[in-house]
Design a protein around this motif. Structure first.
Motif: not given
Lengths: 335, 335
Positions: A187-193
């Motif tokens: 969570i909290s990664s660019q990929i996640y977003r």
DNA sequence: TTCGCGCATGTAAACGGTAACATTGACACA
DNA sequence: TGTGTCAATGTTACCGTTTACATGCGCGAA
């Protein structure tokens, strides 16, 4: 230790001539060249790499920070890194960080101490310690897949995660699915977003709800996939399609779904991300998004090396193409 | 580049004092120590690792030769290598050889040029080129899993492949199997010979035939597993139990068996080797032999580092324990 | 007061190469 | 014969540290 001096004495020339014979042979007459090469052979001489590096100030080494060595997707990237590095005359120091900031700091500091000339980060964190941060200002650093969290924009080689997620979503919508869930990775990664945004954008267009409760996970592991499914199956409205943020999660999800007595894809469709080797051979074979991992690694090295050489940065962001691989883990939504 | 000289000028001391402050602080008075540390901080100084290494003649680096980066079993070994290396103050250079001798030569020669202090070989070949062979005589080198093919006996960390194969054979015999086959990995390796000998010894005791035609394969890949099963299913006498020499082969085998319309284990039992992560989560979960890959990597580093330090060799061969993991890919022989 | 000891620091020589600069000698040309 | 050029090689400074040895100084003992 046989050094250049011993060879020069053996050949009856100066150390400079020995050095020249090995580094720029055309500056040396054929006669002495032969004499020197013979002495080199006789002495079993190999130039000391440390010494030449200290002179040149370059170690011709790059350090790669990997959060998890056993992830085959990362290893494919590293395979590309290795290959490209070798072609360019660089060697690769492996930094298995296990996601630990201390480890990251330690490996990252190798670039500060001339142990490496640049670094490739496969995770999304800024790897330097607070103490090193200001020194790290202009160091060659490139990230792959994830964007490095810092004010300064380091070059990144990535996938169009937004578009890829949209492609997966459209694929599942095409099968008539209406109840979605996601088991996410870090969570909290660019990929996640980005991936979540991609899914959301498609579902919003179709006016299909997608609530926080339908998003679970938190690690890119088989176990996270299993736990995720267990959670999702306990919801009042069971999803008929699950986005898994990598293939490991998907493998765990498929396993847990089958264990719960349900079928993939008849009861629940599962889609993954990465297209790791084994995904094609599990039962059912996984629908997933292929990332050109090997090429991403290669490209990262090319960008990094040009940074090391001080060449101007052409693009700070490169987006490589993905490919939707439709296999049998996804199918028509149950009635 | 800020070097020790700049720091010494900033602190108003000699370079020796700066060096001492950082390497053996107890030799420096507290007053100067503080002065120096302040200057270090102000200058943003980090000692040049190349320079200190050239002085000490040690690179505190080991190079690991891996035939295949994407094999999760190797990666678990490398995880152990990394961990142990870090604890001992060594870093790890990755040498992805792809089984190519030229690549092996290139990486191995790093030990000759002081780029690394020792090497760990995960394959079974003697990695030095013929030209380097005599120089390589007394270099620190350790192999894991496989024994290095050379007259000189290098230390090896391995599994009791013979006993493990016997255990698998007994396991299958206990289920009443009479028709066996094997899909092997790399031929001509120690592992190949030992595992086959283990299987043969058990079958011989039970007077069960095991012919060359029932042995197929040649690579540690999923594809080899698939091709192997295709071959075995074409035989007049179809085997009811297949030894796969690693889990990748077994995954391919299971896939191919199911694709042929047969069931695992009802029609054919499949057993693997290595216990990679995914083996527990495929359908059916694989019966396999667990190898303590991580510990093997750790141990390899310990042995290698003691060699690098010139300590006498205690044992040239260490055998680590295996564990038979019984899962659902093996079961009673069909009637 | 003198001697000697030992601590703190400086000086300078390594480590093993590389490369800028210097030197040598052969040769061509005027 | 003198001069300039160029190729081949030698001399030496240097890369950034570390460390053996030298120095200087304060202090206690005789």
């Amino acid at each position: 230790m046989t050094n250049i001096k011993k060879v020069s004495e053996l050949a009856g020339v100066s150390t400079a001539t020995v050095s020249r014979t090995l580094k720029s042979p055309d500056q040396v007459s054929q006669a002495t060249r032969e004499k020197v090469l013979e002495a080199v052979k006789a002495a079993g001489y190999r130039p000391n790499w440390l010494a030449s590096s200290v002179k040149s100030g370059r170690s011709n080494t790059i350090v790669v920070l990997v959060p998890n060595l056993v992830n085959p997707f990362f290893m494919r990237i590293i395979g590309g890194i290795e290959q490209a590095a070798q072609e360019k005359g660089f060697s690769v120091l492996l930094g298995d960080t296990q996601g630990s900031p201390e480890r990251e700091h330690e490996y990252a500091s190798m670039v500060l101490t001339n142990r490496a000339d640049g670094l490739i980060q496969l995770d999304h964190s800024f790897p330097f310690s607070a103490a090193d941060a200001d020194l790290a200002e202009d160091l060659p650093m490139v990230s792959v897949c994830e964007r490095i969290a810092s004010e300064k924009k380091y070059p990144v080689i990535e996938l169009d995660n937004y578009a890829a997620s949209r492609a997966l979503a459209h694929h599942l919508l095409g099968y008539g699915h209406k109840h979605f869930a996601a088991i996410v990775g870090q969570i909290s990664s660019q990929i996640y977003r980005e991936r979540l945004a991609g899914i959301r954008s498609v579902l919003q267009e179709e006016q299909i709800p997608f609530e926080q409760a339908q998003i679970t996970g938190g690690a890119y592991t088989i176990e996270a996939g299993i736990a995720g499914v267990e959670h999702l199956l306990s919801l009042p409205q069971r999803p008929t399609a699950i986005f898994c943020f990598n293939d490991d999660i998907a493998i765990g999800a498929v396993h847990a779904i089958k264990k719960a007595g349900l079928r993939v894809p008849e009861d629940i469709s599962v889609v993954g991300f990465d297209n790791i080797k084994v995904s094609a051979f599990i039962d059912p074979p996984l629908t997933t998004v292929d990332q050109p991992a090997y090429d991403m690694g290669r490209r990262a090295v090319e960008v990094l090396v040009s940074q090391i050489r001080g060449e101007p940065l052409v693009r700070s962001k490169e987006v490589l193409p993905f490919q939707l691989i439709e296999r049998e883990s996804s199918g028509p939504a149950p009635l």
